[in-house]
Design a protein around this motif. Structure first.
Motif, short mmCIF file in Angstrom:
data_model
loop_
_atom_site.label_atom_id
_atom_site.label_comp_id
_atom_site.label_asym_id
_atom_site.label_seq_id
_atom_site.Cartn_x
_atom_site.Cartn_y
_atom_site.Cartn_z
N GLN A 44 -20.78 -23.67 -47.05
CA GLN A 44 -21.35 -22.32 -47.10
C GLN A 44 -20.61 -21.36 -46.17
OE1 GLN A 44 -25.42 -23.44 -46.21
NE2 GLN A 44 -26.05 -22.83 -48.27
N GLU A 45 -20.07 -21.88 -45.09
CA GLU A 45 -19.36 -21.04 -44.13
C GLU A 45 -17.89 -20.84 -44.51
OE1 GLU A 45 -18.46 -20.94 -39.32
OE2 GLU A 45 -19.83 -22.46 -40.10
N SER A 46 -17.38 -21.63 -45.42
CA SER A 46 -15.95 -21.63 -45.72
C SER A 46 -15.53 -20.54 -46.70
CB SER A 46 -15.54 -22.99 -46.30
OG SER A 46 -15.88 -23.08 -47.66
N LEU A 47 -14.25 -20.39 -46.82
CA LEU A 47 -13.64 -19.47 -47.77
C LEU A 47 -14.02 -19.84 -49.21
CD1 LEU A 47 -11.44 -17.22 -48.26
CD2 LEU A 47 -9.80 -19.09 -48.41
N PHE A 48 -14.39 -21.09 -49.43
CA PHE A 48 -14.67 -21.59 -50.78
C PHE A 48 -16.16 -21.62 -51.11
CE2 PHE A 48 -10.75 -23.47 -49.19
CZ PHE A 48 -9.85 -22.94 -50.11
N SER A 49 -16.97 -20.87 -50.37
CA SER A 49 -18.42 -20.89 -50.56
C SER A 49 -18.85 -20.40 -51.93
CB SER A 49 -19.10 -20.08 -49.47
OG SER A 49 -18.70 -18.72 -49.54
N ARG A 138 -5.03 -48.55 -35.56
CA ARG A 138 -4.40 -48.87 -36.85
C ARG A 138 -2.88 -48.81 -36.78
NH1 ARG A 138 -9.26 -47.58 -37.09
NH2 ARG A 138 -10.65 -48.18 -38.78
N GLY A 139 -2.34 -48.66 -35.59
CA GLY A 139 -0.90 -48.62 -35.41
C GLY A 139 -0.27 -47.32 -35.85
N ILE A 140 -1.05 -46.27 -35.92
CA ILE A 140 -0.56 -44.96 -36.37
C ILE A 140 -0.11 -44.15 -35.16
CG2 ILE A 140 -1.21 -42.83 -37.58
CD1 ILE A 140 -1.21 -45.37 -39.35
N ASP A 141 1.01 -43.44 -35.29
CA ASP A 141 1.51 -42.66 -34.16
C ASP A 141 1.59 -41.17 -34.44
OD1 ASP A 141 3.67 -42.54 -35.86
OD2 ASP A 141 5.10 -43.40 -34.44
N ARG A 142 1.04 -40.73 -35.57
CA ARG A 142 1.10 -39.30 -35.89
C ARG A 142 -0.16 -38.91 -36.66
NH1 ARG A 142 6.72 -37.22 -37.35
NH2 ARG A 142 6.79 -37.65 -35.14
N ILE A 143 -0.70 -37.73 -36.31
CA ILE A 143 -1.89 -37.20 -36.98
C ILE A 143 -1.57 -35.82 -37.53
CG2 ILE A 143 -4.29 -36.48 -36.70
CD1 ILE A 143 -4.43 -38.38 -34.26
N LEU A 144 -1.85 -35.61 -38.80
CA LEU A 144 -1.74 -34.29 -39.43
C LEU A 144 -3.14 -33.68 -39.47
CD1 LEU A 144 0.55 -35.05 -42.49
CD2 LEU A 144 1.20 -34.00 -40.33
N PHE A 145 -3.25 -32.43 -39.12
CA PHE A 145 -4.54 -31.74 -39.07
C PHE A 145 -4.44 -30.52 -39.99
CE2 PHE A 145 -7.47 -29.34 -35.82
CZ PHE A 145 -8.46 -29.25 -36.77
N HIS A 146 -5.02 -30.63 -41.17
CA HIS A 146 -5.01 -29.53 -42.14
C HIS A 146 -6.22 -28.63 -41.89
CE1 HIS A 146 -1.82 -31.30 -44.50
NE2 HIS A 146 -2.46 -32.45 -44.49
N VAL A 147 -5.98 -27.34 -41.80
CA VAL A 147 -7.06 -26.37 -41.62
C VAL A 147 -7.07 -25.47 -42.85
CG1 VAL A 147 -7.98 -24.52 -40.17
CG2 VAL A 147 -6.73 -26.44 -39.13
N THR A 148 -8.08 -25.65 -43.70
CA THR A 148 -8.11 -24.92 -44.97
C THR A 148 -9.44 -24.22 -45.23
OG1 THR A 148 -8.79 -26.90 -46.17
CG2 THR A 148 -6.42 -26.45 -46.06
N SER A 149 -10.30 -24.11 -44.24
CA SER A 149 -11.61 -23.52 -44.45
C SER A 149 -11.60 -22.00 -44.41
CB SER A 149 -12.59 -24.02 -43.38
OG SER A 149 -12.19 -23.55 -42.11
N GLY A 150 -10.62 -21.44 -43.71
CA GLY A 150 -10.60 -20.00 -43.51
C GLY A 150 -11.59 -19.54 -42.45
N VAL A 151 -12.12 -20.46 -41.66
CA VAL A 151 -13.15 -20.15 -40.65
C VAL A 151 -12.53 -20.20 -39.25
CG1 VAL A 151 -15.34 -20.90 -39.64
CG2 VAL A 151 -14.97 -21.09 -42.10
N ASN A 152 -12.71 -19.15 -38.48
CA ASN A 152 -12.30 -19.11 -37.07
C ASN A 152 -10.89 -19.66 -36.85
OD1 ASN A 152 -14.78 -18.04 -36.24
ND2 ASN A 152 -15.67 -20.08 -36.06
N LEU A 153 -9.95 -19.16 -37.58
CA LEU A 153 -8.59 -19.71 -37.53
C LEU A 153 -7.97 -19.60 -36.14
CD1 LEU A 153 -7.25 -18.54 -41.00
CD2 LEU A 153 -8.18 -20.78 -40.34
#
Length: 177
Positions: A44-49, A138-153
């Motif tokens: 409800q708060e997102s760009l896609f509401s 899990r042996g992971i060394d990289r995290i991708l953080f996608h921001v697609t809500s359009g909220v408080n960018l």
């Protein structure tokens, strides 16, 4: 649910609610209804509401994550009995390589009424810290953080920077019509 950690705020909240934050990795179905409700608030708060929310689709995604705990994680922040934030992530291979797995944060939300207090920032940082721990196991060394809500960018950008993320690019949307 496996506990990640507990944080305490420096001061009590104005409304008298507990300030203790607990962080968990979801490992059973007990909080599905709470998570669907949280997803609805985030939507409800997102760009896609304008799009119709599907609780069934969210519930199915949660169940799928529970069935695949090595590659799907749902991290939860609670204050008392209330879910105040959640993060959904997956592990997958980088699409141009065969030996580079990474975690992708697919969804990340802290309730708006929590974000106005110190605990909201702590909930957000705690979830990001939790996904680091989850990824390392899990042996992971990289995290991708996608921001697609359009909220408080701007605020989200500062949060990501504070948590040690570097800007990689951007997300763009064009409405056709």
């Amino acid at each position: 649910m496996s506990s990640l950690k507990t944080l305490y705020d420096d001061r009590p909240y104005i409304d008298g609610t507990p300030s203790r934050l607990d962080f968990f990795v979801l490992s059973d179905s007990r909080l599905i209804d709470d998570l669907v409700a949280l997803a609805h608030v985030a939507h409800q708060e997102s760009l896609f509401s304008e799009y119709r929310f599907s609780g069934v689709k969210v519930e199915n995604a949660i169940k799928h994550a529970l069935d695949a705990p090595l590659t799907h994680g749902i991290l939860i922040a609670t204050k008392g009995d209330r879910v105040v934030g959640a993060l959904y992530c997956t592990v997958g291979d980088y699409f141009l390589s065969t030996n580079a797995s990474m975690t992708t944060i697919r969804a990340f939300y802290v309730r708006k009424d929590e974000r106005q207090f110190l605990g909201g920032g702590r909930a957000a940082l705690g979830l990001l810290s939790g996904v680091e721990s989850w990824s390392r196991t899990r042996g992971i060394d990289r995290i991708l953080f996608h921001v697609t809500s359009g909220v408080n960018l701007h605020t989200t950008h500062r949060l990501a920077w504070r948590a040690g993320f570097q800007m990689l690019g951007g997300n763009y949307v064009k409405t056709l019509g």
